[in-house]
Design an enzyme around this catalytic site. Structure first.
Site, mmCIF file in Angstrom:
data_model
loop_
_atom_site.group_PDB
_atom_site.id
_atom_site.type_symbol
_atom_site.label_atom_id
_atom_site.label_comp_id
_atom_site.label_asym_id
_atom_site.label_seq_id
_atom_site.Cartn_x
_atom_site.Cartn_y
_atom_site.Cartn_z
ATOM 1 C CE1 TYR A 132 13.051 16.928 43.988
ATOM 2 C CE2 TYR A 132 11.973 15.561 42.332
ATOM 3 C CZ TYR A 132 12.258 15.835 43.655
ATOM 4 O OH TYR A 132 11.765 15.030 44.655
ATOM 5 C CE LYS A 162 10.467 18.750 45.251
ATOM 6 N NZ LYS A 162 9.645 17.574 44.834
#
Length: 293
Positions: A132, A162
């Protein structure tokens, strides 16, 4: 491994405690309306203000309520590598299917430090890992070369990214360097542009409030029906912006409290409830999108 509309779930509070009953109802509603996976204890879930027991309980409730209907990607990151490993192990015990590991914040590690941090966790955690990258919050930026190296070192373990960097050129760089890596957007307004470049879904704030519309948008984009996707994107765009009309997740929780009497708008300090201006932005955006329970 992951695709489509993936809400970073808001964590309902009532009387300053985790409202487990509301969370279970919220999860069922999300799944019934087409969300393809769930992320408990992400940024929108106010993970920064959950104590460790609450953090692990939220993941456990999510996994139990999802009951295998969709994957659960548990927020397990930390700016302390050992704490992150603990969260990883607890998430596995709780029944999560994968881990969302944010770049270490505050410490500002180098790219070598990021390689060492994520390698340490990949070698010891058993669940698949979604990196992330959100430099606007963490300051630390996982650069494409680092993402590619991690994907090459740990195929089948570091499986997705992400990306909330806002830099769509990276999608191409990372696709060329690590073609097996699943790339997800972390920025709702940029999702449509990311699909032709190689992204396959979004870990979303807006999907908290409009899961059905978001799922329909992703289905259209994934099938190459960009005319429909553009129409839905424009319907959702004011809502994407309204979700950040005040500090997140206050606008999302305000919207959810409008939809459901069982979802309180409560947030935890240092987040405060929506301003009147933010409420109006959310109200107008919900009306424009036709969002109803």
């Amino acid at each position: 491994m992951f695709s489509g509309s993936i809400p970073a779930l808001a964590t309902p509070f009532r009387d300053e405690t985790f409202d487990e009953a509301a969370y279970r109802r919220f999860i069922d509603w999300q799944i019934d309306n087409g969300s393809s996976a769930l992320v408990p204890c992400g940024t929108t879930g106010e993970s920064a203000t959950l104590d460790n027991d609450e953090h692990h309980r939220v993941i456990a409730v999510c996994a139990e309520q999802a009951a295998g209907r969709v994957p659960v990607i548990a927020g397990a990151g930390s700016n302390d590598t050992q704490t992150a490993l603990w969260h990883c192990k607890e998430a596995q015990v709780a029944g999560a299917n994968a881990l969302l590991l944010v770049a270490p914040y505050y410490n500002r590690p180098s790219q070598e430090g990021l390689l060492a941090h994520f390698s340490y966790l990949a070698e010891r955690a058993e669940l698949p890992i979604v990196l992330y990258n959100v430099p606007g919050r963490t300051v630390t930026d996982i650069l494409p070369a680092t993402v590619i190296e991690l994907a090459r070192r740990f195929p089948g373990k570091i499986v997705a990214l992400k990306d909330a960097s806002g830099d769509l050129q990276r999608v191409v760089q990372q696709r060329m360097g690590a073609p097996e890596l699943c790339q997800l957007s972390g920025d709702d307004p940029l999702v449509l542009a990311g699909y032709p470049l190689g992204q396959v879904g979004c870990v979303s704030v807006t999907a908290n409030v409009a899961p059905k519309l978001c799922a329909e948008f992703h289905a259209a984009a994934a099938s190459g029906d960009f005319e429909t996707a553009r129409e839905l994107n424009e319907k959702l765009y004011p809502l994407h912006k309204a979700m950040f009309a005040d500090a997140s997740p206050a606008p999302a929780k305000y919207a959810l409290s409008k939809l459901f009497d069982w979802f309180a708008p409560d947030v935890r300090l240092p987040i405060v409830p929506c301003s009147d201006a933010a409420k109006k932005a959310v109200d107008d955006a919900m009306d424009f999108a036709g969002v109803v329970a």
